[in-house]
Motif scaffolding. Structure first.
Motif, PDB file in Angstrom:
ATOM      1  N   ALA A 120      -0.906  18.019  22.138  1.00  0.00           N
ATOM      2  CA  ALA A 120      -1.331  17.082  23.177  1.00  0.00           C
ATOM      3  C   ALA A 120      -0.146  16.449  23.901  1.00  0.00           C
ATOM      4  O   ALA A 120      -0.267  16.015  25.052  1.00  0.00           O
ATOM      5  CB  ALA A 120      -2.214  16.000  22.569  1.00  0.00           C
ATOM      6  N   GLY A 121       1.009  16.400  23.232  1.00  0.00           N
ATOM      7  CA  GLY A 121       2.168  15.764  23.841  1.00  0.00           C
ATOM      8  C   GLY A 121       1.994  14.258  23.882  1.00  0.00           C
ATOM      9  O   GLY A 121       0.990  13.699  23.436  1.00  0.00           O
ATOM     10  N   GLY A 122       2.958  13.575  24.424  1.00  0.00           N
ATOM     11  CA  GLY A 122       2.896  12.123  24.467  1.00  0.00           C
ATOM     12  C   GLY A 122       3.037  11.529  23.079  1.00  0.00           C
ATOM     13  O   GLY A 122       3.499  12.177  22.136  1.00  0.00           O
ATOM     14  N   GLN A 123       2.625  10.301  22.944  1.00  0.00           N
ATOM     15  CA  GLN A 123       2.727   9.617  21.658  1.00  0.00           C
ATOM     16  C   GLN A 123       1.345   9.090  21.263  1.00  0.00           C
ATOM     17  O   GLN A 123       0.855   8.129  21.835  1.00  0.00           O
ATOM     18  CB  GLN A 123       3.735   8.470  21.724  1.00  0.00           C
ATOM     19  CG  GLN A 123       4.268   8.041  20.366  1.00  0.00           C
ATOM     20  CD  GLN A 123       5.511   7.173  20.490  1.00  0.00           C
ATOM     21  OE1 GLN A 123       5.959   6.867  21.583  1.00  0.00           O
ATOM     22  NE2 GLN A 123       6.060   6.766  19.355  1.00  0.00           N
ATOM     23  N   PRO A 124       0.692   9.731  20.288  1.00  0.00           N
ATOM     24  CA  PRO A 124      -0.640   9.291  19.880  1.00  0.00           C
ATOM     25  C   PRO A 124      -0.602   7.917  19.240  1.00  0.00           C
ATOM     26  O   PRO A 124       0.452   7.435  18.826  1.00  0.00           O
ATOM     27  CB  PRO A 124      -1.070  10.363  18.871  1.00  0.00           C
ATOM     28  CG  PRO A 124       0.198  10.959  18.375  1.00  0.00           C
ATOM     29  CD  PRO A 124       1.163  10.896  19.512  1.00  0.00           C
ATOM     30  N   THR A 125      -1.763   7.302  19.156  1.00  0.00           N
ATOM     31  CA  THR A 125      -1.869   5.966  18.571  1.00  0.00           C
ATOM     32  C   THR A 125      -2.717   6.014  17.302  1.00  0.00           C
ATOM     33  O   THR A 125      -3.624   6.826  17.173  1.00  0.00           O
ATOM     34  CB  THR A 125      -2.516   4.985  19.561  1.00  0.00           C
ATOM     35  OG1 THR A 125      -3.801   5.500  19.948  1.00  0.00           O
ATOM     36  CG2 THR A 125      -1.663   4.802  20.796  1.00  0.00           C
ATOM     37  N   PHE A 126      -2.383   5.150  16.377  1.00  0.00           N
ATOM     38  CA  PHE A 126      -3.232   4.992  15.203  1.00  0.00           C
ATOM     39  C   PHE A 126      -3.537   3.509  15.006  1.00  0.00           C
ATOM     40  O   PHE A 126      -2.692   2.652  15.254  1.00  0.00           O
ATOM     41  CB  PHE A 126      -2.583   5.597  13.947  1.00  0.00           C
ATOM     42  CG  PHE A 126      -1.462   4.787  13.337  1.00  0.00           C
ATOM     43  CD1 PHE A 126      -1.714   3.840  12.348  1.00  0.00           C
ATOM     44  CD2 PHE A 126      -0.149   4.992  13.740  1.00  0.00           C
ATOM     45  CE1 PHE A 126      -0.684   3.106  11.781  1.00  0.00           C
ATOM     46  CE2 PHE A 126       0.889   4.280  13.165  1.00  0.00           C
ATOM     47  CZ  PHE A 126       0.622   3.322  12.192  1.00  0.00           C
ATOM     48  N   GLY A 127      -4.772   3.234  14.606  1.00  0.00           N
ATOM     49  CA  GLY A 127      -5.186   1.862  14.392  1.00  0.00           C
ATOM     50  C   GLY A 127      -5.053   1.459  12.935  1.00  0.00           C
ATOM     51  O   GLY A 127      -4.928   2.299  12.039  1.00  0.00           O
ATOM     52  N   PRO A 134     -13.272  -4.269  15.003  1.00  0.00           N
ATOM     53  CA  PRO A 134     -12.699  -3.902  16.305  1.00  0.00           C
ATOM     54  C   PRO A 134     -11.904  -2.597  16.262  1.00  0.00           C
ATOM     55  O   PRO A 134     -11.855  -1.860  17.255  1.00  0.00           O
ATOM     56  CB  PRO A 134     -11.801  -5.085  16.658  1.00  0.00           C
ATOM     57  CG  PRO A 134     -11.506  -5.757  15.357  1.00  0.00           C
ATOM     58  CD  PRO A 134     -12.729  -5.564  14.520  1.00  0.00           C
ATOM     59  N   ALA A 135     -11.304  -2.302  15.102  1.00  0.00           N
ATOM     60  CA  ALA A 135     -10.563  -1.041  14.966  1.00  0.00           C
ATOM     61  C   ALA A 135     -11.514   0.144  15.043  1.00  0.00           C
ATOM     62  O   ALA A 135     -11.229   1.151  15.705  1.00  0.00           O
ATOM     63  CB  ALA A 135      -9.793  -1.028  13.646  1.00  0.00           C
ATOM     64  N   TYR A 136     -12.664   0.030  14.372  1.00  0.00           N
ATOM     65  CA  TYR A 136     -13.658   1.114  14.416  1.00  0.00           C
ATOM     66  C   TYR A 136     -14.160   1.318  15.838  1.00  0.00           C
ATOM     67  O   TYR A 136     -14.356   2.454  16.287  1.00  0.00           O
ATOM     68  CB  TYR A 136     -14.845   0.792  13.510  1.00  0.00           C
ATOM     69  CG  TYR A 136     -14.538   0.746  12.029  1.00  0.00           C
ATOM     70  CD1 TYR A 136     -13.330   1.198  11.518  1.00  0.00           C
ATOM     71  CD2 TYR A 136     -15.475   0.228  11.134  1.00  0.00           C
ATOM     72  CE1 TYR A 136     -13.066   1.153  10.166  1.00  0.00           C
ATOM     73  CE2 TYR A 136     -15.217   0.182   9.770  1.00  0.00           C
ATOM     74  CZ  TYR A 136     -14.004   0.643   9.291  1.00  0.00           C
ATOM     75  OH  TYR A 136     -13.753   0.589   7.951  1.00  0.00           O
ATOM     76  N   THR A 137     -14.389   0.228  16.550  1.00  0.00           N
ATOM     77  CA  THR A 137     -14.896   0.323  17.921  1.00  0.00           C
ATOM     78  C   THR A 137     -13.939   1.114  18.803  1.00  0.00           C
ATOM     79  O   THR A 137     -14.349   2.002  19.559  1.00  0.00           O
ATOM     80  CB  THR A 137     -15.107  -1.079  18.514  1.00  0.00           C
ATOM     81  OG1 THR A 137     -16.094  -1.778  17.738  1.00  0.00           O
ATOM     82  CG2 THR A 137     -15.573  -1.003  19.962  1.00  0.00           C
ATOM     83  N   ASP A 138     -12.647   0.805  18.689  1.00  0.00           N
ATOM     84  CA  ASP A 138     -11.665   1.505  19.509  1.00  0.00           C
ATOM     85  C   ASP A 138     -11.419   2.934  19.032  1.00  0.00           C
ATOM     86  O   ASP A 138     -11.067   3.808  19.833  1.00  0.00           O
ATOM     87  CB  ASP A 138     -10.346   0.729  19.535  1.00  0.00           C
ATOM     88  CG  ASP A 138     -10.370  -0.402  20.561  1.00  0.00           C
ATOM     89  OD1 ASP A 138     -11.442  -0.638  21.147  1.00  0.00           O
ATOM     90  OD2 ASP A 138      -9.329  -1.044  20.765  1.00  0.00           O
ATOM     91  N   LEU A 139     -11.597   3.176  17.735  1.00  0.00           N
ATOM     92  CA  LEU A 139     -11.471   4.545  17.233  1.00  0.00           C
ATOM     93  C   LEU A 139     -12.591   5.413  17.814  1.00  0.00           C
ATOM     94  O   LEU A 139     -12.355   6.542  18.254  1.00  0.00           O
ATOM     95  CB  LEU A 139     -11.528   4.560  15.706  1.00  0.00           C
ATOM     96  CG  LEU A 139     -11.454   5.935  15.035  1.00  0.00           C
ATOM     97  CD1 LEU A 139     -10.129   6.620  15.359  1.00  0.00           C
ATOM     98  CD2 LEU A 139     -11.632   5.803  13.518  1.00  0.00           C
ATOM     99  N   MET A 140     -13.798   4.889  17.839  1.00  0.00           N
ATOM    100  CA  MET A 140     -14.920   5.636  18.417  1.00  0.00           C
ATOM    101  C   MET A 140     -14.747   5.812  19.922  1.00  0.00           C
ATOM    102  O   MET A 140     -15.134   6.833  20.488  1.00  0.00           O
ATOM    103  CB  MET A 140     -16.237   4.910  18.108  1.00  0.00           C
ATOM    104  CG  MET A 140     -16.654   4.998  16.653  1.00  0.00           C
ATOM    105  SD  MET A 140     -18.263   4.205  16.328  1.00  0.00           S
ATOM    106  CE  MET A 140     -17.822   2.468  16.376  1.00  0.00           C
ATOM    107  N   GLY A 141     -14.162   4.805  20.551  1.00  0.00           N
ATOM    108  CA  GLY A 141     -14.000   4.860  22.004  1.00  0.00           C
ATOM    109  C   GLY A 141     -12.793   5.656  22.466  1.00  0.00           C
ATOM    110  O   GLY A 141     -12.635   5.900  23.668  1.00  0.00           O
ATOM    111  N   GLY A 142     -11.920   6.035  21.528  1.00  0.00           N
ATOM    112  CA  GLY A 142     -10.765   6.844  21.899  1.00  0.00           C
ATOM    113  C   GLY A 142      -9.526   6.057  22.284  1.00  0.00           C
ATOM    114  O   GLY A 142      -8.517   6.644  22.682  1.00  0.00           O
ATOM    115  N   GLN A 143      -9.573   4.710  22.163  1.00  0.00           N
ATOM    116  CA  GLN A 143      -8.371   3.923  22.464  1.00  0.00           C
ATOM    117  C   GLN A 143      -7.276   4.162  21.412  1.00  0.00           C
ATOM    118  O   GLN A 143      -6.089   4.026  21.696  1.00  0.00           O
ATOM    119  CB  GLN A 143      -8.702   2.420  22.518  1.00  0.00           C
ATOM    120  CG  GLN A 143      -9.421   1.988  23.781  1.00  0.00           C
ATOM    121  CD  GLN A 143     -10.883   2.378  23.796  1.00  0.00           C
ATOM    122  OE1 GLN A 143     -11.495   2.575  22.750  1.00  0.00           O
ATOM    123  NE2 GLN A 143     -11.462   2.503  24.985  1.00  0.00           N
ATOM    124  N   VAL A 144      -7.675   4.513  20.199  1.00  0.00           N
ATOM    125  CA  VAL A 144      -6.753   4.997  19.173  1.00  0.00           C
ATOM    126  C   VAL A 144      -7.292   6.326  18.663  1.00  0.00           C
ATOM    127  O   VAL A 144      -8.505   6.560  18.659  1.00  0.00           O
ATOM    128  CB  VAL A 144      -6.573   3.999  18.004  1.00  0.00           C
ATOM    129  CG1 VAL A 144      -5.855   2.741  18.459  1.00  0.00           C
ATOM    130  CG2 VAL A 144      -7.914   3.651  17.364  1.00  0.00           C
TER     131      VAL A 144
END
Length: 337
Positions: free
Chosen positions: A165-172, A205-215
């Motif tokens: 994917a390139g770039g820098q992925p995020t983890f929550g 809030p971490a789960y919400t963003d994980l499902m939404g793709g923010q992390v």
């Protein structure tokens, strides 16, 4: 360390030393006798069990699973006192400073008694020496969960997709300096993929963003993640140990990845100085409760495996885990002021 200075030889001091040593021995024996006698009448009133996390949280639910049977074994009420805040260190500090009479104990976890000493520079207690450990309650593995858009099915596939994917992925994570955070950092090194850490104030809030793709991914306990995995809102890639909540998810070891078996443990500790006979009595009651099949099944529904054990085993685990997690925390500069 320099050696102590040699004292002059004074033979007339020998009788004093002899009787002084004998007197000291007598005092020690008397103290032990008093402690044993005191413990024989214990408990004579309710025991306060401090839970250093909020009511209805994961740790609180675990201890409430065994509370009724534990107080039945002890013959006295076990009163749960939730004293949350600062990653569990507020409640743990309260226990460390309590009177060591056997009537105040606390629930301890990997976070409060192995990780905390490295991430809280001003920690008010020493996990290795300020407590009399009474034994384990259980252990819970960690789950690596990812956003479904990655379409990864195993660890190898996930790493390939992150690199492609390139770039820098995020983890929550559920907060800076938590095991959730440190395991994410470990995985970043394992995968050889630099990642950006995004801390949250708790799991929701971490789960919400994980499902939404923010992390893109995160580590957490199975009890929190399992409902979202089963609802196909996120994908569980691997676990650090088998769990009935996600029985179909293979462990890291089964996927050929060694040294990724970390688990969150729960236990009970009294303040330092609590009579050993009291600690032993509590340990016997705790182990008897944990050995019951119904209790084991109930804990399993919360993602926890019952773990009867000895106080010595609990102390050894704390001593071993402090430097382990400390090295990881220092390597990524995980500190909480």
């Amino acid at each position: 360390m320099s050696s102590a200075p040699r004292l002059p030889y004074r033979p007339f001091h020998r009788p004093f030393l002899f009787y002084g040593a004998r007197g000291a021995l007598a005092a020690i024996l008397a103290a032990l006798s008093f402690g044993t006698a005191f413990a024989q009448g214990w408990p004579a009133r309710p025991i306060t069990l401090v839970v250093p996390f909020p009511a209805a949280g994961g740790t609180d639910l675990v201890i409430r699973s065994i509370q009724p049977l534990l107080q039945k074994e002890l013959g006295q009420p076990v009163v749960i006192d939730n004293r949350s805040g600062a990653g569990g260190t507020i409640g743990s500090t309260f226990v460390a400073r309590a009177t060591p009479d056997g009537y105040t104990a606390g629930v301890v976890t990997t976070i409060t008694h192995a990780v905390s000493v490295s991430v809280y520079p001003k920690l008010a207690y020493d996990p290795a020496s300020d407590f009399a450990y009474a034994g384990f309650i259980g252990t819970s593995p960690y789950v690596l969960a990812v956003n479904r858009s990655l379409q990864a099915k195993d660890v190898k596939g996930l790493v390939e997709k992150l690199k492609a994917a390139g770039g820098q992925p995020t983890f929550g994570s559920v907060g800076v300096g938590t095991v959730s955070h440190l395991m994410g950092e470990q995985f970043s090194k394992l995968a050889n993929v630099p990642m950006i850490h995004v801390p949250y104030r708790g799991a929701a809030p971490a789960y919400t963003d994980l499902m939404g793709g923010q992390v893109q991914l995160m580590f957490d306990n199975p009890v929190g993640l399992a409902p979202y995995v089963k609802a196909q809102k996120i994908t569980a890639i691997a676990t650090t140990a088998p769990t009935p909540l996600l029985a179909d998810v293979p462990t890291f070891a089964r996927q050929g990845i060694a040294n990724f078996e970390q688990q969150l443990w729960y236990g009970v500790a009294f303040p330092k100085g609590t009579p050993p006979a009291i600690v032993s009595r509590f340990n016997a009651a705790l182990n008897k409760v944990l050995s019951q099949r119904d209790v084991a099944r109930d804990l399993a529904t919360k993602g926890v495996t019952a773990h009867p054990g000895t106080p010595a085993e609990m102390q050894a685990t704390v001593n071993k885990d402090i430097p382990y997690w400390g090295a990881i925390a220092r390597s990524v500069g995980a500190t909480v002021e």
